[in-house]
Design a protein around this motif. Structure first.
Motif, PDB file in Angstrom:
ATOM      1  N   LEU A 197       0.832  -1.191   0.000  1.00  0.00           N
ATOM      2  CA  LEU A 197       0.000   0.000   0.000  1.00  0.00           C
ATOM      3  C   LEU A 197       0.867   1.241   0.000  1.00  0.00           C
ATOM      4  O   LEU A 197       0.449   2.315  -0.424  1.00  0.00           O
ATOM      5  N   VAL A 198       2.062   1.093   0.507  1.00  0.00           N
ATOM      6  CA  VAL A 198       3.043   2.181   0.393  1.00  0.00           C
ATOM      7  C   VAL A 198       4.368   1.553  -0.054  1.00  0.00           C
ATOM      8  O   VAL A 198       4.600   0.358   0.148  1.00  0.00           O
ATOM      9  N   THR A 199       5.192   2.364  -0.667  1.00  0.00           N
ATOM     10  CA  THR A 199       6.483   1.851  -1.116  1.00  0.00           C
ATOM     11  C   THR A 199       7.447   1.756   0.057  1.00  0.00           C
ATOM     12  O   THR A 199       7.169   2.266   1.152  1.00  0.00           O
ATOM     13  N   ARG A 200       8.571   1.132  -0.217  1.00  0.00           N
ATOM     14  CA  ARG A 200       9.588   1.007   0.819  1.00  0.00           C
ATOM     15  C   ARG A 200      10.078   2.376   1.278  1.00  0.00           C
ATOM     16  O   ARG A 200      10.215   2.646   2.469  1.00  0.00           O
ATOM     17  N   ARG A 201      10.310   3.238   0.311  1.00  0.00           N
ATOM     18  CA  ARG A 201      10.765   4.589   0.644  1.00  0.00           C
ATOM     19  C   ARG A 201       9.725   5.344   1.477  1.00  0.00           C
ATOM     20  O   ARG A 201      10.061   6.048   2.436  1.00  0.00           O
TER      21      ARG A 201
END
Lengths: 155, 155
Positions: free
Chosen positions: A112-116
């Motif tokens: 749902l969100v990127t690693r960054r």
DNA sequence: GGTAATATAGTCAGTGAAGGTCAAAGAGGG
DNA sequence: CCCTCTTTGACCTTCACTGACTATATTACC
């Protein structure tokens, strides 16, 4: 729809529907005059009817030439619902650092969100809280610096 | 752009865009005459729109043959590191919400962070500070919730 | 060369024009 | 009657714009 708030809501929704890009730009004062009400009534309508939960985004600017900008966002229903539930489970909730970072982890795993983005979130929520006595401006600088610092390791 | 300030900003930005080296050289007085306003209006525009946080450098000279020189600086990873060091060495530096968001905007423009990441940063730095009295755990939850809420607009 | 006049640009405080906030009063439905 | 949603108005914050005053170059004249 006999009440004022309802009429204003309808009016704005019609403007939005008629707009090619689902966005309108207007002045609070003029809208209030159109409905012969106090300007703060517009704020009431916006904050009760055009909320993020309902898929709207309201931006504004004060001062001479000030304005309101209202947008209807078209969202992927499933993801929104997931995130919304998560969000609602969080507001006002007690949340230890451990639980918070666990949660971010899950967001990343669920894509749902990127690693960054996850790194950014962790950077901020793990900031030491002794800063709470500092002036707002300083806290802002610290948060920004911390977020950037984390991203720098990833660029 | 109905504002005078906005029009002047646009005008300068266009000149900059048309310039091969992203730098322009002009006279405050002439610019003011072009827009039929007082010269100090130009200073207002420069100090609110062409700030270092937005990546601009303004130089000037008074007296006969005086001028304004406006440059757009490009931001790369090294520059960020420099800025970060600067900020960290100056812990306790004031940073208004406006300047902070300008800076985030610049990071996005320079493609050092994505739009979503920029939104996350803005979400956090613009959090109202009345929350400072709340317990640490609650603040964490609020920050997370706010970040997620902002991401909702981007799916 | 020194000094006065001229030509720029900078600063700052004041004014007015927006929008924002909040608490209290009002209106309606159970 | 009580609770919730609506409506209002006093007060606040931010933004735009102006003009008087200040500071600093250059140019002209002695």
């Amino acid at each position: 729809m006999s009440n004022l708030a309802g009429s204003i809501e309808l009016y704005i929704r019609r403007l939005l529907a008629a707009s090619p890009n689902a966005a309108i730009h207007l002045q609070r004062k003029e809208l209030a005059e159109h409905f012969a009400c106090v300007p703060s009534q517009i704020n009431y309508v916006l904050s009760t009817r055009f909320t993020p939960e309902r898929g709207y985004l309201v931006e504004s600017r004060r001062g001479g030439g000030g304005y309101l900008r209202i947008r209807k966002l078209d969202l992927n229903r499933d993801k929104v619902l997931q995130l919304l539930e998560l969000r609602q489970s969080l507001t006002g909730q007690n949340l230890s650092l451990q639980k918070a970072t666990d949660f971010v982890c899950r967001l990343v795993e669920a894509r749902l969100v990127t690693r960054r983005e996850g790194l950014l979130m962790n950077a901020v929520i793990s900031l030491e809280q002794q800063k709470r006595d500092d002036a707002l401006e300083i806290v802002r600088g610290l948060m920004l610096a911390r977020m950037i610092e984390v991203l720098l390791h990833e660029i």
